[in-house]
Design a protein around this motif. Sequence first.
Motif, PDB file in Angstrom:
ATOM      1  N   PRO A 145       0.826  -1.215   0.000  1.00  0.00           N
ATOM      2  CA  PRO A 145       0.000   0.000   0.000  1.00  0.00           C
ATOM      3  C   PRO A 145       0.859   1.263   0.000  1.00  0.00           C
ATOM      4  CG  PRO A 145      -0.775  -1.541   1.663  1.00  0.00           C
ATOM      5  CD  PRO A 145       0.513  -2.075   1.144  1.00  0.00           C
ATOM      6  N   ASN A 146       1.932   1.246   0.780  1.00  0.00           N
ATOM      7  CA  ASN A 146       2.828   2.397   0.855  1.00  0.00           C
ATOM      8  C   ASN A 146       4.125   1.941   1.495  1.00  0.00           C
ATOM      9  OD1 ASN A 146       3.006   3.062   3.898  1.00  0.00           O
ATOM     10  ND2 ASN A 146       0.824   2.733   3.537  1.00  0.00           N
TER      11      ASN A 146
ATOM     12  N   THR B 146       0.308   0.418  -4.101  1.00  0.00           N
ATOM     13  CA  THR B 146      -1.064   0.165  -4.546  1.00  0.00           C
ATOM     14  C   THR B 146      -2.084   1.055  -3.855  1.00  0.00           C
ATOM     15  OG1 THR B 146      -1.418  -1.484  -2.823  1.00  0.00           O
ATOM     16  CG2 THR B 146      -0.534  -2.255  -4.920  1.00  0.00           C
ATOM     17  N   LYS B 147      -1.699   1.638  -2.736  1.00  0.00           N
ATOM     18  CA  LYS B 147      -2.661   2.394  -1.923  1.00  0.00           C
ATOM     19  C   LYS B 147      -3.896   1.554  -1.623  1.00  0.00           C
ATOM     20  CE  LYS B 147      -1.122   6.720  -3.948  1.00  0.00           C
ATOM     21  NZ  LYS B 147      -1.497   7.874  -4.794  1.00  0.00           N
ATOM     22  N   ASP B 148      -3.715   0.255  -1.601  1.00  0.00           N
ATOM     23  CA  ASP B 148      -4.830  -0.669  -1.384  1.00  0.00           C
ATOM     24  C   ASP B 148      -5.941  -0.488  -2.407  1.00  0.00           C
ATOM     25  OD1 ASP B 148      -3.968  -2.344   0.558  1.00  0.00           O
ATOM     26  OD2 ASP B 148      -4.740  -1.189   2.230  1.00  0.00           O
TER      27      ASP B 148
ATOM     28  N   GLU C 141      -3.552  -2.062  -8.319  1.00  0.00           N
ATOM     29  CA  GLU C 141      -2.912  -3.360  -8.141  1.00  0.00           C
ATOM     30  C   GLU C 141      -2.857  -4.122  -9.465  1.00  0.00           C
ATOM     31  OE1 GLU C 141      -5.273  -6.209  -5.992  1.00  0.00           O
ATOM     32  OE2 GLU C 141      -3.477  -7.108  -5.125  1.00  0.00           O
TER      33      GLU C 141
ATOM     34  N   THR D 158      -4.839  -6.344  -2.113  1.00  0.00           N
ATOM     35  CA  THR D 158      -5.745  -5.285  -1.681  1.00  0.00           C
ATOM     36  C   THR D 158      -6.967  -5.922  -1.024  1.00  0.00           C
ATOM     37  OG1 THR D 158      -6.804  -5.324  -3.852  1.00  0.00           O
ATOM     38  CG2 THR D 158      -5.063  -3.722  -3.512  1.00  0.00           C
TER      39      THR D 158
ATOM     40  N   SER E 110      -7.221   1.476   6.920  1.00  0.00           N
ATOM     41  CA  SER E 110      -6.399   2.571   6.406  1.00  0.00           C
ATOM     42  C   SER E 110      -6.089   3.497   7.566  1.00  0.00           C
ATOM     43  CB  SER E 110      -7.153   3.345   5.322  1.00  0.00           C
ATOM     44  OG  SER E 110      -8.213   4.082   5.895  1.00  0.00           O
TER      45      SER E 110
END
Lengths: 324, 324
Positions: A70-71, A100-102, A107, A127, A223
């Motif tokens: 995600p980061n 991906t930032k979820d 993704e 994700t 998050s």
Amino acid sequence: MSKRVTIKSIAKDLGISHMTVSRALTDNPNVQKETREAVRRHAQDVGYVRSAAAGTMRGNVSPIIGLLVPNIRNDFYARFANKLAEECEAAGLQLIIHLTKDDHQIERHCISRLREIQARAVITVPTPEPKELDQITDVGLDEIQLIRKRQTSPNTPAVLVDDALAIRDAVLHLHRTGHRRIAYLGAPVTLSSGRHRLDAYRSGLKQAGIVEDRRLVLTDSPSISMGNRLTRKILSETDASAIICAGFEISEGALKAAIQTETLNSRLAFVGYGDPDYYSWIGRGLCSIRVPVDELAECAISLVTSDKPREAEFKFAAKLIIRA
Amino acid sequence: MSKRVTIKSIAKDLGISHMTVSRALTDNPNVQKETREAVRRHAQDVGYVRSAAAGTMRGNVSPIIGLLVPNIRNDFYARFANKLAEECEAAGLQLIIHLTKDDHQIERHCISRLREIQARAVITVPTPEPKELDQITDVGLDEIQLIRKRQTSPNTPAVLVDDALAIRDAVLHLHRTGHRRIAYLGAPVTLSSGRHRLDAYRSGLKQAGIVEDRRLVLTDSPSISMGNRLTRKILSETDASAIICAGFEISEGALKAAIQTETLNSRLAFVGYGDPDYYSWIGRGLCSIRVPVDELAECAISLVTSDKPREAEFKFAAKLIIRA
DNA sequence: TTGAAAGCGCTACCAG
DNA sequence: CTGGTAGCGCTTTCAA
């Protein structure tokens, strides 16, 4: 400016065939010693590097592996990526990091890019909540799932954290220190990790003889902002005296909320997730569920290098760190 | 298992020429609409992805850029890498991260690997003290130097931090709050950044009317352990009442030492470097020199995408954050 | 011990 | 509109 240096250009320079150059450069025995040395010297001089693209096209396995997280600001992901990068360096691999930032869309796009360059493998934190549960099943290259396991791809090896005992211990520890109103913040039960962690929390409650209050159990797609938001909600809408964070990002957001509202460890006992160094530096130290990052990374990379085991789960136990 | 899907395999499947497939897939107008759609559909079905290697071999510029940093655990590098990765995602680039551990050998090796894959550019934090000042001069691909500037390569763009004012402000702030024995921990003056930062410290002393005590000025090749070690040295061998850290890793190590010796903000006022979030959460908050990470990353990436400026320096001002 | 040819996947360039 | 050819850099296979 100067054209690319190739074995052919070197061959021309030296007035020999490019094959001889190739052989000289690959330590093939069938080259005159002098020729070999002349070639190597000249290659050095003109700054020759072999083309990875040409190799890949001929079917060489690529030295590139992908990491989808995600980061890399969150302490856990940063540490994991750092360890992984170290291992890659040692194993002669190159690590491409995609954030991906979820986001499920991102993704898929990243995996596509990794396929284009024929990456050797991808280590991915799937994700949460893939709305379209279908297609992603086959990513088209070696995949190793990290932390979370996508239910739809049972044939993929997964490196997971077994935090059930640690979470249960957290409940018991809070109970021992006088807490009865223990809130829980985690991922939805549609995620396997969300389900298991919630189960562990419940098992702790049960063992402590506490009856679950559903208002103290908040779940949502994990998050930082979710952690922040729901912590404030707990603080304003419930009488919780303690909170357990069941996720890295959640813990980060929840901690910020607790600090910003100045309730940390005064009104609200805090159990974080992931245990960054600075947790021990805040106040008299924060309780936290520590995940064995380095082991996870080592396991993941060993799955890449030794292509033995398909379809397997590797679990590493988390541990409750008690402070304050 | 199944052979690789190529435009030729698709062409055979559909009984057409591979050229038509190529055109259909690249939106070339010269294809029958139906043909194009049939091709695209089939490509989708069989999971075709174009080969980046083939493209690279034909001279396409690679979408890969390299990042060379000592590590990505340190808050600054993690944030920088994170921002850079985000920007890359947006720009359709792929980011390979190599950890140099500030080792000159590793650095050279990594650059060589990046040349092999014809990376489009490399963003690098040059290792300190390149013993062999020669050869590294020409890395053989577009290079952007970050934070530190290697004196030997004047033709390379550099993205730098201008922290002179912030460091001077730190001295003045400490002086205002009653400190007279202000220690300084930084890189050696053989590094340009080391020199500039020390100058700034001295300028602050001068402005505050404090005479420099050389025992309070400690420099060495910057690292976490160096910061830790020299902080302990300062604590045990001098009467310093404050310390200014002039470097990310130094600050990390110094903070650990101050916390471990329990002198933080009691015996020793602390001015860190880099300002991670948690600095404001420790005690009543730590003073720190904040570096504009995101701007640095944006600048670096813009130098990659817009290939305009060679040989230029871009400076971003750091700022003293006062807390406690 | 050396060289020449073929082919990996793709597209610019010519023929049809 | 469509198809063939050539060539990017390299190594495997065969021929000298």
